[in-house]
Design a protein around this motif. Structure first.
Motif, PDB file in Angstrom:
ATOM      1  N   LEU A   1       0.820  -1.206   0.000  1.00 25.84           N
ATOM      2  CA  LEU A   1       0.000   0.000   0.000  1.00 25.84           C
ATOM      3  C   LEU A   1       0.856   1.260   0.000  1.00 25.84           C
ATOM      4  CD1 LEU A   1      -2.786   1.297   0.096  1.00 25.84           C
ATOM      5  CD2 LEU A   1      -2.770   1.017   2.591  1.00 25.84           C
ATOM      6  N   THR A   2       1.980   1.240   0.722  1.00 30.07           N
ATOM      7  CA  THR A   2       2.859   2.414   0.700  1.00 30.07           C
ATOM      8  C   THR A   2       3.431   2.631  -0.692  1.00 30.07           C
ATOM      9  OG1 THR A   2       4.932   1.268   1.296  1.00 30.07           O
ATOM     10  CG2 THR A   2       3.522   1.987   3.115  1.00 30.07           C
ATOM     11  N   GLY A   3       3.690   1.529  -1.408  1.00 34.26           N
ATOM     12  CA  GLY A   3       4.171   1.666  -2.784  1.00 34.26           C
ATOM     13  C   GLY A   3       3.148   2.323  -3.676  1.00 34.26           C
ATOM     14  N   VAL A   4       1.880   1.930  -3.508  1.00 34.63           N
ATOM     15  CA  VAL A   4       0.800   2.536  -4.291  1.00 34.63           C
ATOM     16  C   VAL A   4       0.690   4.026  -3.987  1.00 34.63           C
ATOM     17  CG1 VAL A   4      -1.690   2.574  -4.668  1.00 34.63           C
ATOM     18  CG2 VAL A   4      -0.491   0.385  -4.481  1.00 34.63           C
ATOM     19  N   THR A   5       0.719   4.390  -2.699  1.00 43.62           N
ATOM     20  CA  THR A   5       0.565   5.807  -2.336  1.00 43.62           C
ATOM     21  C   THR A   5       1.786   6.634  -2.731  1.00 43.62           C
ATOM     22  OG1 THR A   5       1.405   5.424  -0.080  1.00 43.62           O
ATOM     23  CG2 THR A   5      -0.973   5.241  -0.419  1.00 43.62           C
ATOM     24  N   THR A   6       2.959   5.997  -2.776  1.00 45.82           N
ATOM     25  CA  THR A   6       4.153   6.715  -3.240  1.00 45.82           C
ATOM     26  C   THR A   6       3.987   7.147  -4.692  1.00 45.82           C
ATOM     27  OG1 THR A   6       5.629   5.546  -1.710  1.00 45.82           O
ATOM     28  CG2 THR A   6       6.638   6.518  -3.674  1.00 45.82           C
ATOM     29  N   VAL A   7       3.481   6.241  -5.516  1.00 45.00           N
ATOM     30  CA  VAL A   7       3.314   6.535  -6.944  1.00 45.00           C
ATOM     31  C   VAL A   7       2.122   7.457  -7.195  1.00 45.00           C
ATOM     32  CG1 VAL A   7       2.845   5.519  -9.208  1.00 45.00           C
ATOM     33  CG2 VAL A   7       4.409   4.380  -7.628  1.00 45.00           C
ATOM     34  N   LEU A   8       0.991   7.196  -6.536  1.00 46.83           N
ATOM     35  CA  LEU A   8      -0.234   7.944  -6.824  1.00 46.83           C
ATOM     36  C   LEU A   8      -0.291   9.295  -6.123  1.00 46.83           C
ATOM     37  CD1 LEU A   8      -3.060   5.247  -6.772  1.00 46.83           C
ATOM     38  CD2 LEU A   8      -1.706   6.083  -8.696  1.00 46.83           C
ATOM     39  N   PHE A   9       0.293   9.397  -4.915  1.00 47.23           N
ATOM     40  CA  PHE A   9       0.137  10.615  -4.130  1.00 47.23           C
ATOM     41  C   PHE A   9       1.459  11.270  -3.723  1.00 47.23           C
ATOM     42  CE2 PHE A   9      -3.582   7.887  -2.814  1.00 47.23           C
ATOM     43  CZ  PHE A   9      -4.494   8.517  -3.642  1.00 47.23           C
TER      44      PHE A   9
ATOM     45  N   PRO B   1       2.112   2.835 -15.439  1.00 49.63           N
ATOM     46  CA  PRO B   1       1.394   3.801 -14.605  1.00 49.63           C
ATOM     47  C   PRO B   1      -0.091   3.857 -14.948  1.00 49.63           C
ATOM     48  CG  PRO B   1       2.727   4.919 -16.258  1.00 49.63           C
ATOM     49  CD  PRO B   1       3.087   3.472 -16.324  1.00 49.63           C
ATOM     50  N   PRO B   2      -0.948   3.889 -13.917  1.00 53.27           N
ATOM     51  CA  PRO B   2      -2.394   3.951 -14.184  1.00 53.27           C
ATOM     52  C   PRO B   2      -2.782   5.301 -14.770  1.00 53.27           C
ATOM     53  CG  PRO B   2      -1.954   4.192 -11.834  1.00 53.27           C
ATOM     54  CD  PRO B   2      -0.645   3.856 -12.484  1.00 53.27           C
ATOM     55  N   ALA B   3      -3.682   5.292 -15.733  1.00 54.45           N
ATOM     56  CA  ALA B   3      -4.164   6.541 -16.338  1.00 54.45           C
ATOM     57  C   ALA B   3      -5.350   7.046 -15.513  1.00 54.45           C
ATOM     58  CB  ALA B   3      -4.572   6.295 -17.782  1.00 54.45           C
ATOM     59  N   ILE B   4      -5.116   8.095 -14.725  1.00 51.85           N
ATOM     60  CA  ILE B   4      -6.156   8.631 -13.845  1.00 51.85           C
ATOM     61  C   ILE B   4      -6.486  10.052 -14.297  1.00 51.85           C
ATOM     62  CG2 ILE B   4      -6.782   9.182 -11.470  1.00 51.85           C
ATOM     63  CD1 ILE B   4      -4.680   7.213 -10.551  1.00 51.85           C
ATOM     64  N   PRO B   5      -7.756  10.346 -14.581  1.00 52.41           N
ATOM     65  CA  PRO B   5      -8.137  11.718 -14.947  1.00 52.41           C
ATOM     66  C   PRO B   5      -7.727  12.705 -13.846  1.00 52.41           C
ATOM     67  CG  PRO B   5      -9.947  10.204 -15.364  1.00 52.41           C
ATOM     68  CD  PRO B   5      -8.906   9.418 -14.618  1.00 52.41           C
TER      69      PRO B   5
ATOM     70  N   ALA C   1      -7.356  14.333  -8.111  1.00 50.34           N
ATOM     71  CA  ALA C   1      -7.420  15.345  -7.051  1.00 50.34           C
ATOM     72  C   ALA C   1      -8.476  15.006  -6.007  1.00 50.34           C
ATOM     73  CB  ALA C   1      -7.714  16.717  -7.661  1.00 50.34           C
ATOM     74  N   ILE C   2      -9.575  14.410  -6.427  1.00 50.97           N
ATOM     75  CA  ILE C   2     -10.663  14.078  -5.492  1.00 50.97           C
ATOM     76  C   ILE C   2     -10.256  12.950  -4.545  1.00 50.97           C
ATOM     77  CG2 ILE C   2     -12.987  13.070  -5.333  1.00 50.97           C
ATOM     78  CD1 ILE C   2     -13.680  14.631  -7.899  1.00 50.97           C
ATOM     79  N   ILE C   3      -9.580  11.914  -5.070  1.00 47.96           N
ATOM     80  CA  ILE C   3      -9.244  10.779  -4.219  1.00 47.96           C
ATOM     81  C   ILE C   3      -8.108  11.113  -3.243  1.00 47.96           C
ATOM     82  CG2 ILE C   3     -10.061   9.065  -5.861  1.00 47.96           C
ATOM     83  CD1 ILE C   3      -7.190   8.547  -6.692  1.00 47.96           C
ATOM     84  N   TYR C   4      -7.399  12.204  -3.481  1.00 51.55           N
ATOM     85  CA  TYR C   4      -6.307  12.603  -2.589  1.00 51.55           C
ATOM     86  C   TYR C   4      -6.837  12.887  -1.174  1.00 51.55           C
ATOM     87  CZ  TYR C   4      -1.889  14.906  -1.284  1.00 51.55           C
ATOM     88  OH  TYR C   4      -0.715  15.248  -0.673  1.00 51.55           O
TER      89      TYR C   4
ATOM     90  N   VAL D   1      -9.707  12.063   0.024  1.00 51.00           N
ATOM     91  CA  VAL D   1     -10.434  10.871   0.489  1.00 51.00           C
ATOM     92  C   VAL D   1      -9.468   9.913   1.179  1.00 51.00           C
ATOM     93  CG1 VAL D   1     -11.711   8.810  -0.241  1.00 51.00           C
ATOM     94  CG2 VAL D   1     -12.267  11.045  -1.231  1.00 51.00           C
ATOM     95  N   PHE D   2      -8.308   9.700   0.559  1.00 52.40           N
ATOM     96  CA  PHE D   2      -7.333   8.796   1.166  1.00 52.40           C
ATOM     97  C   PHE D   2      -6.800   9.375   2.478  1.00 52.40           C
ATOM     98  CE2 PHE D   2      -3.077   7.137   1.874  1.00 52.40           C
ATOM     99  CZ  PHE D   2      -3.328   5.773   1.838  1.00 52.40           C
ATOM    100  N   LEU D   3      -6.567  10.680   2.514  1.00 47.66           N
ATOM    101  CA  LEU D   3      -6.102  11.295   3.759  1.00 47.66           C
ATOM    102  C   LEU D   3      -7.117  11.109   4.884  1.00 47.66           C
ATOM    103  CD1 LEU D   3      -4.509  14.676   2.570  1.00 47.66           C
ATOM    104  CD2 LEU D   3      -3.369  12.529   3.158  1.00 47.66           C
ATOM    105  N   THR D   4      -8.387  11.159   4.545  1.00 46.44           N
ATOM    106  CA  THR D   4      -9.437  10.951   5.543  1.00 46.44           C
ATOM    107  C   THR D   4      -9.388   9.529   6.085  1.00 46.44           C
ATOM    108  OG1 THR D   4     -10.848  12.567   4.422  1.00 46.44           O
ATOM    109  CG2 THR D   4     -11.919  11.071   5.971  1.00 46.44           C
ATOM    110  N   VAL D   5      -9.150   8.568   5.205  1.00 47.26           N
ATOM    111  CA  VAL D   5      -9.022   7.173   5.636  1.00 47.26           C
ATOM    112  C   VAL D   5      -7.847   7.017   6.593  1.00 47.26           C
ATOM    113  CG1 VAL D   5      -8.548   4.809   4.866  1.00 47.26           C
ATOM    114  CG2 VAL D   5     -10.105   6.266   3.558  1.00 47.26           C
ATOM    115  N   VAL D   6      -6.726   7.663   6.273  1.00 50.76           N
ATOM    116  CA  VAL D   6      -5.545   7.602   7.133  1.00 50.76           C
ATOM    117  C   VAL D   6      -5.837   8.242   8.491  1.00 50.76           C
ATOM    118  CG1 VAL D   6      -3.169   8.407   7.429  1.00 50.76           C
ATOM    119  CG2 VAL D   6      -3.934   7.565   5.205  1.00 50.76           C
ATOM    120  N   LEU D   7      -6.525   9.378   8.487  1.00 52.47           N
ATOM    121  CA  LEU D   7      -6.868  10.055   9.730  1.00 52.47           C
ATOM    122  C   LEU D   7      -7.716   9.155  10.626  1.00 52.47           C
ATOM    123  CD1 LEU D   7      -6.998  12.548  11.566  1.00 52.47           C
ATOM    124  CD2 LEU D   7      -8.933  13.367  10.171  1.00 52.47           C
TER     125      LEU D   7
END
Length: 268
Positions: A14-22, A236-240, A245-248, A250-256
């Motif tokens: 999961l840290t690998g995913v967040t490193t690339v995506l965020f 790399p995943p193609a993300i609009p 920007a929206i999922i950024y 959202v993920f921080l809220t999950v971490v919180l």
């Protein structure tokens, strides 16, 4: 022991995913995870161990992501220098302060930092929808802002991406470039903080630790993170941009929520 390692391995992916995506370098995933593991074993200094281990993991994750971004031409030199130097200066102060801050205070600061960032992203214009600046180049960030970024990032073991990504986004960069820039800008924080934490003398630390850095936890996390980063960088995943920007936040809220849940479980 095997179960703990497998859990760390999965969290490392999961840290690998967040490193690339965020551009997190793993910090926002690593801190709650290592905090929970350290609290269950050593108990004392659990948050300091989590912050220190997060910084150590970020060195490797952010470096690998930076090399990959450089190869694909996603880095913007005008946003890196001299901002990275000011971030390193701030990181020295933040890491030194962190070793003197009580564990409970670090927990509260980590949660408050996330909450403020989420509110800023959602309530203030310029992040979910990038500023419309047709025909102009994005403006680099003021280098002196790096001092504050480095200090807060090293204090909390988060690499600074949650400050640099919104700042770069509002400076006019698309999410893909803002995230790519967050990893090299997080390296000065990770290196400086790891050195300070490794030389510190903890009250108590898990077996296999060096200073505040839990080497065994870091190894488990990196075993999952490194192949994940390599795989995502090759394909790399193609993300609009807007969805990215929206999922950024959202993920921080999950971490919180995860951090608050872990802290409540430990403190009850």
């Amino acid at each position: 022991m095997l179960t703990s390692f497998l859990l760390l391995l999965c969290c490392g992916c999961l840290t690998g995913v967040t490193t690339v995506l965020f551009g997190f370098g793993g910090g926002f995933v690593t801190v709650p995870v290592v905090y929970a593991f350290s609290a269950a074993t050593a108990g004392a200094d659990a948050m300091h161990v989590a912050v220190a281990t997060s910084a150590a993991v970020m060195i490797v994750n952010a470096a690998l992501a930076t090399v990959a971004a450089a190869r694909t031409g996603d880095l913007r030199p005008e946003f890196l220098h001299p901002l990275a130097l000011f971030i390193a200066v701030g990181a020295v102060a933040g890491a030194a302060l962190s070793t003197a801050v009580p564990d409970r205070v670090l927990q509260l600061l980590f949660a408050a930092y996330l909450l403020i960032t989420i509110a800023d992203i959602v309530l203030r214009a310029g992040f979910i929808t990038a500023p419309d600046r047709p025909g102009t180049r994005p403006m680099p960030l003021p280098p002196v802002s790096g001092v504050g970024i480095g200090a807060v990032a090293a204090l909390l073991g988060v690499g600074g991406s949650v400050m640099t990504v919104p700042l770069l986004r509002r400076a006019g960069l698309p999410m893909s470039e803002a995230v790519a820039m967050a990893n090299p800008l997080g390296l000065p924080v990770a290196v400086t903080a790891t050195v300070v934490y490794a030389l510190a003398t903890p009250v108590a630390a898990p077996a296999g630790s060096y200073g505040h850095v839990d080497l065994l936890a870091a190894a488990g996390l990196l075993a999952g993170a490194l192949p994940t980063i390599g795989l995502l960088k090759r394909s790399p995943p193609a993300i609009p941009d807007r969805f990215h920007a929206i999922i950024y936040p959202v993920f921080l809220t999950v971490v919180l929520v995860g951090m608050i849940t872990a802290a409540c479980a430990v403190n009850t």
